[in-house]
Design an enzyme around this catalytic site. Structure first.
Site, short mmCIF file in Angstrom:
data_model
loop_
_atom_site.label_atom_id
_atom_site.label_comp_id
_atom_site.label_asym_id
_atom_site.label_seq_id
_atom_site.Cartn_x
_atom_site.Cartn_y
_atom_site.Cartn_z
N HIS A 1 0.80 -1.23 0.00
CA HIS A 1 0.00 0.00 0.00
C HIS A 1 0.84 1.28 0.00
O HIS A 1 0.28 2.37 -0.06
CB HIS A 1 -0.96 0.03 1.20
CG HIS A 1 -0.28 0.33 2.50
ND1 HIS A 1 0.44 -0.61 3.18
CD2 HIS A 1 -0.18 1.47 3.21
CE1 HIS A 1 0.94 -0.07 4.27
NE2 HIS A 1 0.59 1.19 4.32
C1 UD1 Z 1 -2.32 5.36 5.87
C2 UD1 Z 1 -1.03 5.91 6.48
C3 UD1 Z 1 0.06 4.86 6.36
C4 UD1 Z 1 -0.37 3.55 6.97
C5 UD1 Z 1 -1.67 3.12 6.30
C6 UD1 Z 1 -2.18 1.83 6.85
C7 UD1 Z 1 -0.66 8.33 6.28
C8 UD1 Z 1 0.10 9.38 5.59
N1 UD1 Z 1 -0.56 7.08 5.77
O1 UD1 Z 1 -2.08 5.17 4.48
O2 UD1 Z 1 1.20 5.33 7.07
O3 UD1 Z 1 0.63 2.59 6.76
O4 UD1 Z 1 -2.64 4.15 6.50
O5 UD1 Z 1 -3.28 1.37 6.14
O6 UD1 Z 1 -1.32 8.61 7.26
N2 UD1 Z 1 -9.52 4.42 1.83
C9 UD1 Z 1 -10.72 3.75 1.83
N3 UD1 Z 1 -11.24 3.36 3.02
C10 UD1 Z 1 -10.62 3.60 4.20
C11 UD1 Z 1 -9.39 4.29 4.18
C12 UD1 Z 1 -8.85 4.68 2.99
O7 UD1 Z 1 -11.32 3.51 0.80
O8 UD1 Z 1 -11.15 3.22 5.26
C13 UD1 Z 1 -8.94 4.83 0.55
C14 UD1 Z 1 -9.22 6.27 0.23
O9 UD1 Z 1 -9.56 6.39 -1.09
C15 UD1 Z 1 -7.91 6.98 0.46
C16 UD1 Z 1 -6.89 5.89 0.26
O10 UD1 Z 1 -7.53 4.68 0.61
O11 UD1 Z 1 -7.72 8.06 -0.40
C17 UD1 Z 1 -5.67 6.08 1.13
O12 UD1 Z 1 -6.04 6.30 2.49
P1 UD1 Z 1 -5.17 7.27 3.42
O13 UD1 Z 1 -5.71 7.29 4.78
O14 UD1 Z 1 -4.95 8.58 2.75
O15 UD1 Z 1 -3.72 6.61 3.42
P2 UD1 Z 1 -3.29 5.06 3.46
O16 UD1 Z 1 -2.70 4.72 2.14
O17 UD1 Z 1 -4.36 4.20 4.01
#
Ligand code: UD1
Length: 370
Positions: A208
């Site tokens: 990820h």
């Molecule tokens: C975040 C953390 C990362 C951690 C990871 C664990 C930051 C900068 N990054 O990354 O350090 O290792 O979490 O998973 O804080 N999304 C969903 N559903 C959810 C959450 C996210 O669909 O419940 C999708 C959204 O479209 C979002 C994307 O995933 O834009 C990324 O989510 P985001 O929280 O921005 O960062 P992660 O890649 O999950």
């Protein structure tokens, strides 16, 4: 009057780190009132609520519902929503964990309101500032009053950066507290059989990191390697929403379809995921926490990154850094299947009692109630 401690969670890896602290603080409930604030950075059931259930973590008293966005949007929304919580509830101490955007956003908010802050998992450094987490780690540690480290490298990094030694504590790893506490449920879990797999005859994959999944060429290469690996060994790949979206956005479904032994599944809940890892032949990952979990489970882990902020998983554990390039990955898989990395043991204090140490330090040194 009771002193108030507010712990912040936001994203999936935070829940395992806070659950044991919440339990350990119950021991001091005559003097300390503890509450949880969930920023809502992760919001899907399988990325959030399922973890509260598996970890027996009580529901958050505060839910900010900020959701996804660019780094600036997400961080700013968390700060705007967290400030009124601090102003209304008046915590004496805010605890932040890990390195996600919720960690730095709530630290910055609390510190500017003059509230004491403690960082759990302080001092870890990948020395790679292109990782958003590295920026969050450096900024959080520079601002927090109290720094709890999981491993010796964290203590050394903080000392080098000028932290006051009396504010830095090597306490162990609360994520491992959660793992050891859940072990009976993990051992009883039948996910391996349910997926039609044989113990030690499959690999588990998680990907990820933006550097691996946000670039179409890089993601296509990694999926291609997985599809090829799956021809000789079943591969289970619980897909993070970010990675799932990018496979669709870059139209890469063709690479992963048509190989039935490459099992793309939804993100798994905590107990089922650890049960899957525990019986795997090896793990391919770019996660931070999984490097630690495989170290304790003694499962070989190939970390598809050029750096790690968790060097003790290599020094003691079963972790190996593999630059995420096609030839390097194949060479590492072949080498590992011939001679799995020797496990020399478990890093000091990863014994299931880290949260108790943290709770005691909070009660005795920070809040002076015990
Ligand atoms: C975040 C953390 C990362 C951690 C990871 C664990 C930051 C900068 N990054 O990354 O350090 O290792 O979490 O998973 O804080 N999304 C969903 N559903 C959810 C959450 C996210 O669909 O419940 C999708 C959204 O479209 C979002 C994307 O995933 O834009 C990324 O989510 P985001 O929280 O921005 O960062 P992660 O890649 O999950």
């Amino acid at each position: 009057m009771k002193r108030r401690v507010l712990s912040v969670v936001g994203a999936r890896p935070n829940f395992m780190k806070v659950a044991p602290i919440a339990r350990a603080l119950e021991h001091f409930q005559a003097h300390i009132e503890h509450a949880i604030c969930h920023t809502g950075q992760h919001y899907d059931y399988m990325m959030s609520q399922a973890f509260f259930e598996d970890l027996e973590l009580s529901q958050p008293q505060f839910f900010l519902g900020v959701g996804s966005g660019s780094h600036a949007e997400q961080t700013a929304r968390i700060m705007l929503a967290f400030e009124p919580v601090c102003l209304e509830w008046h915590p004496d101490l805010v605890i932040v964990v890990g390195d996600v955007n919720s960690t730095i956003a709530c630290t910055l908010t609390a510190v500017k309101l003059g509230i004491e802050t403690a960082h759990v998992e302080a001092g870890l450094r990948s020395f790679d500032r292109s990782m958003p987490e590295e920026i969050n780690r450096i900024a959080t540690d520079a601002l927090c009053n109290w720094l709890f480290c999981t491993e010796q490298s964290g203590v050394e990094n903080l000392h080098r950066e000028g932290a006051q030694p009396e504010r830095v504590f090597l306490v162990g790893n609360t994520m491992i507290d959660s793992l050891l506490a859940a072990m009976p449920k993990i051992q009883a879990c039948s996910i391996v059989r349910q997926l039609g797999l044989e113990p030690n005859r499959y690999a588990v994959v998680t990907l990820h990191r933006p550097s691996n999944v946000d670039d179409p060429v890089q993601l296509a290469m990694l999926l291609d390697v997985l599809a090829e690996l799956a021809r000789s060994l079943p591969v289970v790949f619980p897909i993070h929403p970010r990675t799932r979206q990018n496979i669709t956005r870059f139209q890469l479904e063709g690479i992963v379809q048509g190989t039935p032994t490459l099992l793309l599944i939804e993100p798994e809940r905590y107990v089922r995921f650890i049960a899957l890892v525990r019986s795997a032949a090896f793990v391919l990952t770019d996660s931070g926490g999984i490097q630690e979990e495989t170290t304790v489970l003694g499962v070989p882990c190939l970390t598809l990154r050029t750096s790690t902020e968790r060097p003790s998983t290599i020094e003691y554990g079963s972790n190996m850094l593999v630059p995420p390039e096609r030839q390097r990955i194949w060479a590492a898989i072949e080498q590992m299947l011939q001679t799995p990395p020797a496990t020399r043991g478990i890093p000091p204090l990863w014994d299931g009692h880290a949260a108790k140490r943290i709770a005691r330090i909070i009660a005795e040194h920070i809040l002076h109630v015990a």
